[in-house]
Every structure is written in C-alpha cells, then in structure tokens.
Design a protein around this motif. Structure first.
Motif, PDB file in Angstrom:
ATOM      1  N   GLY A 188       0.780  -1.228   0.000  1.00 19.09           N
ATOM      2  CA  GLY A 188       0.000   0.000   0.000  1.00 19.09           C
ATOM      3  C   GLY A 188       0.811   1.276   0.000  1.00 19.09           C
ATOM      4  N   ALA A 189       2.138   1.153   0.078  1.00 21.85           N
ATOM      5  CA  ALA A 189       3.010   2.336   0.048  1.00 21.85           C
ATOM      6  C   ALA A 189       3.832   2.293  -1.245  1.00 21.85           C
ATOM      7  CB  ALA A 189       3.931   2.363   1.262  1.00 21.85           C
ATOM      8  N   ARG A 190       4.584   3.343  -1.512  1.00 23.21           N
ATOM      9  CA  ARG A 190       5.373   3.384  -2.751  1.00 23.21           C
ATOM     10  C   ARG A 190       6.652   4.156  -2.549  1.00 23.21           C
ATOM     11  NH1 ARG A 190       0.978   7.421  -5.457  1.00 23.21           N
ATOM     12  NH2 ARG A 190       0.660   8.457  -3.496  1.00 23.21           N
ATOM     13  N   GLN A 216       0.843  13.912   3.497  1.00 25.14           N
ATOM     14  CA  GLN A 216       0.860  12.477   3.287  1.00 25.14           C
ATOM     15  C   GLN A 216      -0.111  11.885   4.308  1.00 25.14           C
ATOM     16  OE1 GLN A 216       4.421  10.369   4.487  1.00 25.14           O
ATOM     17  NE2 GLN A 216       4.209   8.957   2.762  1.00 25.14           N
ATOM     18  N   CYS A 217      -1.042  11.071   3.840  1.00 24.37           N
ATOM     19  CA  CYS A 217      -2.067  10.479   4.702  1.00 24.37           C
ATOM     20  C   CYS A 217      -2.049   8.966   4.544  1.00 24.37           C
ATOM     21  CB  CYS A 217      -3.449  11.026   4.323  1.00 24.37           C
ATOM     22  SG  CYS A 217      -3.601  12.810   4.510  1.00 24.37           S
ATOM     23  N   GLU A 266      -6.723   0.124   4.378  1.00 20.03           N
ATOM     24  CA  GLU A 266      -7.845  -0.446   3.639  1.00 20.03           C
ATOM     25  C   GLU A 266      -7.290  -1.244   2.479  1.00 20.03           C
ATOM     26  OE1 GLU A 266     -10.157   3.050   2.834  1.00 20.03           O
ATOM     27  OE2 GLU A 266      -8.744   3.848   1.405  1.00 20.03           O
ATOM     28  N   ALA A 267      -8.133  -2.010   1.833  1.00 14.59           N
ATOM     29  CA  ALA A 267      -7.683  -2.850   0.722  1.00 14.59           C
ATOM     30  C   ALA A 267      -7.098  -1.979  -0.383  1.00 14.59           C
ATOM     31  CB  ALA A 267      -8.845  -3.676   0.189  1.00 14.59           C
ATOM     32  N   THR A 268      -5.935  -2.368  -0.877  1.00 14.32           N
ATOM     33  CA  THR A 268      -5.310  -1.614  -1.965  1.00 14.32           C
ATOM     34  C   THR A 268      -5.973  -2.002  -3.282  1.00 14.32           C
ATOM     35  OG1 THR A 268      -3.578  -3.260  -2.204  1.00 14.32           O
ATOM     36  CG2 THR A 268      -3.111  -1.401  -0.770  1.00 14.32           C
TER      37      THR A 268
END
Length: 190
Positions: free
Chosen positions: A15-17, A117-118, A122-124
């Motif tokens: 979920g991050a990049r 940045q938030c 939750e499902a990606t």
C-alpha cells in the motif's frame, strides 16, 4: 518492481510506494502546481505531524474509523495514529489559536492549504494505495457558499493550466488517477 536482493525484500510495504528521482520530478511538478495555484488565491501553506492522537480522529468520525487507521500504542502508552486525513488536524491547529471565549487569535478568514501524506489501512486497488497525498484548501471564518466558490475557482484554475488535465487523467506519468472530493470549503485531490 524490485523483488529480493541478498535476501532483503526490496519492495515497499503493501500500500506504500517509493519515489525514485524520475517519480519525484513528476511529483514535484504536480505539487509545485498545487502550491502556485493556492498562493495565487492567497492561501498560506501549513503542515503538521503525520502522527496524531487517535482520539482526535475518533471524535470526528466515531469508533468505526479505527478500522481504517494505522493506529497503535506508542512506548509511552499513548494511542496514536498516522493521520488518515487532515481535517481534524486543521481543527486542532485552529482551536490552538483560539482563546477560552472561543475567539480566534488570527485574522479571519483563515485561508490555508496543505499537501499532506495520509494513511488509511484499507484494501489496496489500482490507483488507490494505503498511503496517499492530498491537496487541501481550507477557508475558515466565511459564512455561506463564498468559500466553496473560491475553492472551486482555484481548482478550475489548476485544471485549466496546460498539461494538468487530459481526458480525465493526470498528465505526465500519472502519479495516481485524479480523484476529487469536495466538502465545506475544501477541495481534495488524491
């Protein structure tokens, strides 16, 4: 994509990049455009810690938001969260500049913007990660629809600039598909 190198997972957490230099060029261009438009409408930039009190977000949205937060108890025993949005933080900051009689110590209207940045657990999905940035434009202290109209004028100005919008998607590298939501004198772009 990364994979593994010397037994170390080279992918960011789910979920991050990562933003490699070529990605940062696009992100800096986009954020620079957000800042230019906001400042053109006399908004001032603000920021706050990404780590907030869990209670701040429960007060706004109730217990159900806890399931969507990256929240934990820190080493001091305090319940904290990575901010899922900026509105409660903005309210905390404005209240911090208010006296006991409820009078603000700032000149009104307050016109602030941020690109925080938030985080939401939750499902990606394609185009929607757990970590995201959003452009907030907030006007505090204006009655009626004037604040909404000003925010809409600013967002229209952004999209009318060359290179910012083409057939419903972000131009240049598509950091993320453009998702906008509007409420009470604010415009969010994810």
């Amino acid at each position: 994509g990364g994979g593994k190198a010397a037994g170390i997972n080279c992918e960011p957490v789910t979920g991050a990049r990562d933003f490699y230099p070529e990605d940062m060029r696009v992100r800096n261009w986009l954020f620079g455009s957000f800042r230019e438009v906001a400042r053109g409408f006399s908004f001032q930039e603000y920021d706050a810690p990404v780590l907030e009190s869990e209670e701040l977000y429960k007060r706004k949205a109730g217990e159900e938001i806890v399931d969507q937060m990256y929240n934990f108890e820190d080493k001091g025993g305090f319940k904290v969260t990575l901010r899922p949005e900026m509105t409660p933080t903005l309210a905390r900051m404005i209240l911090g500049k208010t006296n006991e009689r409820g009078e603000t110590k700032m000149l009104l209207p307050v016109k602030w913007f941020s690109i925080p940045q938030c985080w939401r657990f939750e499902a990606t999905q394609r185009g929607r990660k757990r970590e995201h940035y959003q452009w907030n434009m907030d006007i505090v202290g204006v009655a009626g629809i004037t604040a909404e109209a000003e925010c809409l004028a600013a967002i229209t100005t952004f999209f009318l600039q060359p290179g910012h919008y083409r057939r419903g998607c972000w131009h240049q590298g598509q950091l993320q598909k453009g998702h906008g939501r509007h409420h009470e004198g604010k415009r969010h772009i994810r």
